[in-house]
Design an enzyme around this catalytic site. Structure first.
Site, PDB file in Angstrom:
ATOM      1  N   CYS A   2      -8.487  20.278  -0.396  1.00  0.00           N
ATOM      2  CA  CYS A   2      -8.790  20.855   0.922  1.00  0.00           C
ATOM      3  C   CYS A   2     -10.284  20.723   1.148  1.00  0.00           C
ATOM      4  CB  CYS A   2      -8.403  22.337   0.946  1.00  0.00           C
ATOM      5  SG  CYS A   2      -6.691  22.639   0.566  1.00  0.00           S
ATOM      6  N   ARG A  27     -10.043  15.215   3.523  1.00  0.00           N
ATOM      7  CA  ARG A  27      -9.578  16.007   2.372  1.00  0.00           C
ATOM      8  C   ARG A  27      -8.336  16.818   2.710  1.00  0.00           C
ATOM      9  NH1 ARG A  27     -13.244  16.577  -1.667  1.00  0.00           N
ATOM     10  NH2 ARG A  27     -12.236  18.481  -2.356  1.00  0.00           N
ATOM     11  N   TRP A  76      -4.919  20.968   2.906  1.00  0.00           N
ATOM     12  CA  TRP A  76      -3.888  20.027   2.460  1.00  0.00           C
ATOM     13  C   TRP A  76      -2.956  20.870   1.609  1.00  0.00           C
ATOM     14  CZ3 TRP A  76      -2.678  15.107   3.682  1.00  0.00           C
ATOM     15  CH2 TRP A  76      -1.731  14.460   2.907  1.00  0.00           C
ATOM     16  N   ASN A 102     -10.066  25.970  -2.445  1.00  0.00           N
ATOM     17  CA  ASN A 102      -9.535  24.631  -2.701  1.00  0.00           C
ATOM     18  C   ASN A 102      -9.190  24.595  -4.176  1.00  0.00           C
ATOM     19  OD1 ASN A 102      -8.923  21.912  -2.888  1.00  0.00           O
ATOM     20  ND2 ASN A 102     -11.063  21.288  -3.111  1.00  0.00           N
ATOM     21  N   GLY A 103      -7.927  24.351  -4.494  1.00  0.00           N
ATOM     22  CA  GLY A 103      -7.504  24.288  -5.901  1.00  0.00           C
ATOM     23  C   GLY A 103      -6.120  24.861  -6.041  1.00  0.00           C
ATOM     24  N   GLU A 534       4.327  -3.325  -9.953  1.00  0.00           N
ATOM     25  CA  GLU A 534       3.276  -2.608  -9.204  1.00  0.00           C
ATOM     26  C   GLU A 534       2.007  -3.440  -9.142  1.00  0.00           C
ATOM     27  OE1 GLU A 534       3.434  -0.281  -7.274  1.00  0.00           O
ATOM     28  OE2 GLU A 534       1.372   0.385  -6.999  1.00  0.00           O
ATOM     29  N   LYS A 538       0.303  -4.657  -5.617  1.00  0.00           N
ATOM     30  CA  LYS A 538      -1.109  -4.379  -5.280  1.00  0.00           C
ATOM     31  C   LYS A 538      -1.824  -5.676  -4.925  1.00  0.00           C
ATOM     32  CE  LYS A 538      -1.084  -0.686  -4.679  1.00  0.00           C
ATOM     33  NZ  LYS A 538       0.261  -0.310  -4.817  1.00  0.00           N
ATOM     34  N   GLU A 541      -0.557  -7.160  -1.562  1.00  0.00           N
ATOM     35  CA  GLU A 541      -0.744  -6.400  -0.309  1.00  0.00           C
ATOM     36  C   GLU A 541      -2.206  -6.248   0.084  1.00  0.00           C
ATOM     37  OE1 GLU A 541       0.529  -2.313  -0.025  1.00  0.00           O
ATOM     38  OE2 GLU A 541       0.113  -1.942  -2.127  1.00  0.00           O
ATOM     39  N   HIS A 557      15.355 -18.152 -17.344  1.00  0.00           N
ATOM     40  CA  HIS A 557      16.523 -18.319 -16.455  1.00  0.00           C
ATOM     41  C   HIS A 557      16.107 -18.861 -15.102  1.00  0.00           C
ATOM     42  CE1 HIS A 557      18.980 -16.337 -19.430  1.00  0.00           C
ATOM     43  NE2 HIS A 557      18.079 -15.377 -19.517  1.00  0.00           N
ATOM     44  N   LYS A 656       0.185   2.812   6.432  1.00  0.00           N
ATOM     45  CA  LYS A 656       0.241   3.716   5.287  1.00  0.00           C
ATOM     46  C   LYS A 656       1.625   4.341   5.167  1.00  0.00           C
ATOM     47  CE  LYS A 656      -1.212   5.967   1.753  1.00  0.00           C
ATOM     48  NZ  LYS A 656      -1.344   5.203   0.486  1.00  0.00           N
TER      49      LYS A 656
HETATM   50  C1  AGP Z   1       2.243   0.703  -1.784  1.00  0.00           C
HETATM   51  O1  AGP Z   1       0.915   0.313  -2.090  1.00  0.00           O
HETATM   52  C2  AGP Z   1       2.530   0.496  -0.317  1.00  0.00           C
HETATM   53  N1  AGP Z   1       1.598   1.220   0.479  1.00  0.00           N
HETATM   54  C3  AGP Z   1       3.990   0.768   0.030  1.00  0.00           C
HETATM   55  O2  AGP Z   1       4.799  -0.070  -0.762  1.00  0.00           O
HETATM   56  C4  AGP Z   1       4.472   2.225  -0.188  1.00  0.00           C
HETATM   57  O3  AGP Z   1       4.525   2.510  -1.564  1.00  0.00           O
HETATM   58  C5  AGP Z   1       5.864   2.373   0.421  1.00  0.00           C
HETATM   59  O4  AGP Z   1       5.780   2.112   1.799  1.00  0.00           O
HETATM   60  C6  AGP Z   1       6.481   3.768   0.197  1.00  0.00           C
HETATM   61  O5  AGP Z   1       5.697   4.731   0.824  1.00  0.00           O
HETATM   62  P1  AGP Z   1       6.058   6.277   0.540  1.00  0.00           P
HETATM   63  O6  AGP Z   1       5.747   6.543  -0.913  1.00  0.00           O
HETATM   64  O7  AGP Z   1       5.170   7.060   1.458  1.00  0.00           O
HETATM   65  O8  AGP Z   1       7.516   6.483   0.829  1.00  0.00           O
END
Ligand code: AGP
Length: 661
Positions: A2, A27, A76, A102-103, A534, A538, A541, A557, A656
């Protein structure tokens, strides 16, 4: 996470508070509030309208009384819904003590019960509110409970700055002095309010950055911190300020200090004094601030992604807080699904997208190994179309940092519609998924601004490990020394993540070698495979390099047909039971001319001997290793994207939160 700001000694306090909250919205922003203190008492306004909260608060503040002192908070939520009655500042029963926090008060429920039994009326569902009532109790115990009474003795604030209690003021003649450490063991410094806060905090377990204001001494603010940050400032005009982070003080304060853990501060117009847990004067660390506002909001980091990678140790530690119990059990008190219900579960169905899906793959391995429960993991957008076999004995686990991803939300709803119990792992209190599920296990990573998931992914892994252990213990599948060993290993993970985070420089050197790669193959086995997935996500993307992950055993395979001289391969080669098989696959690609980067455990020269470059990580329990092993892959993707001059926080074509199917 927060945002807090407090000021005393400036007639424009309300404007400075509101502007400070605006600068701290990164925050948290699900609600906001402020209190102003004047001889007429405390005046409070709060708003809980999500991203509109600050605007609504500003409208309310138009009716505020004139005041030169106040505290403010942007929230938050981690405990309690993001509603107005849960918004800070929180007040004690009499309305004379205001607190912003905050905490996480780890023993918040226990303190709430004790306070209620003592007759206190708690108005919110939060852990933070207990702080106001504890201070109220301690003020009363010091005979200062009635703010109408005289302000009791304590710090006699020297006119023109400086504080005379216990420490000598630096530059007392200058506008505002900050006490030094004073004579070691000097008499306990501070006002009755500072003493009350110190004694209140002595009853608290957990983390806090807290600022308290009292109607009995309205121009004095008292602050203290443990784990959650607080910075102090003095303005040229003699105003004293305190805030969670530097952005709130930029352009206001001309001198800055940082409070360290278990230190506190008293702020009065023209002076700041600092004290330790026993009230002894201490000297805060001076902070040289050269940032502009944007740099400050990123904490001096070049972007939010690198800041959030650096925040991962704290995100994991906060997610564990209160859930790794001293008795060797993993606790999920707030999950609202009872142990009997969990014992009746005969299958777990995990649904998620992207990085959250990768966390789900790790959870499958952990739950099946520890709890001996079958686990299916589905890409959420596929789940409900495969006509899954679910019933009331299925536990559907939705993983989503935003709690708003429609694919995952619809999958959870589908499971619920078939009678399954639903549990979500989520980073946003009261998000759509959190509201609809039977139970919620919150990650505590704080807001994640960068589009690429980093700290929220690690916090998900942490929460899922706790869930897996809890399931195993509730079902009697794990106990005694094994559980103790795993809980101890979990407790060490934040430090291991911090070690991995600190090695960013070495990773960036490797990234430079991959910046011109057209294709990158990521390989892993067992828990290494979700880590490889993962890492590939990264890289693709944020750097737009084509990257695909394969179970290393799958190479032969088909995918190995793509390996040719110069192909870039990144393999997760930390010591798991499948390490030897993984290394055989590394030999296969090396023999075909691939350039190989290996994630390897510190000191593992045998693994390093087969690598063109090594990303070193500290070792841990194999099933916990993803939390550590993924860090260099985050940094690798970051390094390649930065080398290509790309915007790592806002990559092209991505959002996001994906709220469309
Ligand atoms: C991950 O870096 C991406 N931003 C994306 O794959 C994300 O993980 C996915 O859209 C799921 O989002 P969420 O965890 O908010 O459901």
């Amino acid at each position: 996470m927060c945002g807090i700001i407090g000021i005393t000694g400036d007639g424009e306090a309300v404007e400075i508070l509101l502007e400070g909250l605006a600068r701290l919205e990164y925050r948290g922003y699900d609600s906001a509030g402020l209190v102003l203190g004047s001889p007429d008492g405390l005046w409070r306004a709060r708003a809980a309208t999500g991203t509109r909260s600050l605007g609504d608060l500003r409208k309310q503040a138009e009716g505020a009384p004139g005041a030169c002192a106040g505290v403010a908070h942007t929230r938050w939520a981690t405990h309690g819904h993001p509603t107005e009655h849960n918004a800070h500042p929180h007040l004690d029963c009499s309305g004379a003590v205001a607190v912003v926090h905050n905490g996480i008060v780890e023993n918040g429920q226990e303190l709430r019960r004790r306070l209620a039994a003592a007759g206190h009326r708690l108005a919110s569902d939060t852990d933070s509110e207990v702080l106001a009532h504890l201070v109220e109790e301690e003020l009363a115990a010091a005979g200062a409970g009635d703010p109408g009474g005289d302000t009791p003795g304590g710090a006699a604030i020297g006119a023109g700055g400086g504080v005379t209690t216990g420490g000598e003021a630096i530059g007392a003649g200058s506008p505002g002095g900050v006490t030094t450490g004073g004579a070691a063991g000097g008499a306990a410094a501070g006002s009755v309010l500072a003493g009350a806060l110190r004694r209140a905090l002595a009853q608290v377990r957990g983390s806090y950055a807290v600022v308290v204001q009292w109607a009995g001494d309205p121009e004095r603010l008292v602050a203290a911190r443990r784990v959650s940050p607080l910075v102090l400032g003095l303005s040229a005009g003699g105003a004293a300020l305190v805030a969670s982070d530097v952005p709130a003080l930029l352009g206001r304060a001309e001198r800055f200090w940082v409070l360290d853990d278990d230190q506190g501060a008293e702020l009065v117009p023209g002076a700041v004094s600092c004290f330790g847990t026993a009230g002894e004067p201490v000297a805060p660390r001076a902070l040289a601030v050269t940032w502009d506002l944007e740099q400050a909001q990123k904490g001096g980091f070049a972007d939010f992604m690198s800041k959030e990678i650096a925040e991962q140790p704290q995100a994991v530690a906060d997610t564990f807080l209160g859930r790794l119990r001293a008795d060797g059990t993993a606790g999920l008190d707030e999950v609202r699904i009872g142990e009997d219900a969990l014992r009746a579960v005969d299958k777990v169905a995990v649904v998620a997208c992207g990085s959250s899906y990768h966390a789900g793959l790790v959870a499958k391995l952990a739950i099946e190994h520890w709890a001996r429960l079958p686990v299916e993991v589905d890409i959420a957008s596929e789940f409900r179309y495969r006509d899954p076999v679910l019933d009331e004995r299925t536990l559907v686990v939705g993983i989503s940092q935003s709690g708003e991803t429609v694919d995952t939300l619809q999958a959870v709803r589908h499971g619920r519609g078939l009678g399954a119990r639903t549990l979500v792992i989520c980073n946003v209190v009261d998000s759509s998924m959190a509201r609809e599920a039977d139970g919620v296990l919150y990650t505590r990573a704080g807001p994640e601004i960068g589009v690429a998931a980093t700290k929220t992914h690690l916090a998900q892994l942490a929460a899922l490990d706790v869930l897996a252990l809890h399931l195993a213990q509730v079902r009697g599948a794990l106990g005694g020394p094994d559980a103790g060993r795993l809980l101890a290993a979990l407790g060490r993970v934040p430090d291991l993540v911090a070690e991995a985070v600190a090695r960013a420089g070495a990773v960036l050197e490797v990234a430079d070698r991959l910046r011109s790669a057209r294709d990158v193959f990521f390989l892993g086995r067992h828990v290494g495979y979700p880590v490889a997935l993962e890492g590939a996500l990264k890289l693709k993307e944020i750097s737009y390099v084509r990257a695909e992950a394969y179970p290393a055993g799958e190479l032969k395979h088909g995918p190995i047909a793509l390996i040719e001289p110069g192909a870039a391969v990144v393999a997760v080669a930390t010591r798991t039971p499948l390490w030897e098989k993984l290394m055989a696959n590394v030999e296969e690609v090396r023999s075909r001319g691939a350039t190989v980067v290996l994630v390897a455990n510190d000191g593992d020269d045998e693994t390093a001997s087969l690598a063109d470059a090594v990303l070193w990580v500290p070792p841990t329990e194999p099933l916990l290793a993803p939390m550590v092993d993924v860090v260099p892959l985050q940094q690798l993707a970051y390094g390649v994207a930065r080398a290509k001059g790309l915007d790592v926080d806002r990559p092209r074509n991505l959002a996001k939160t994906v709220t469309v199917e």
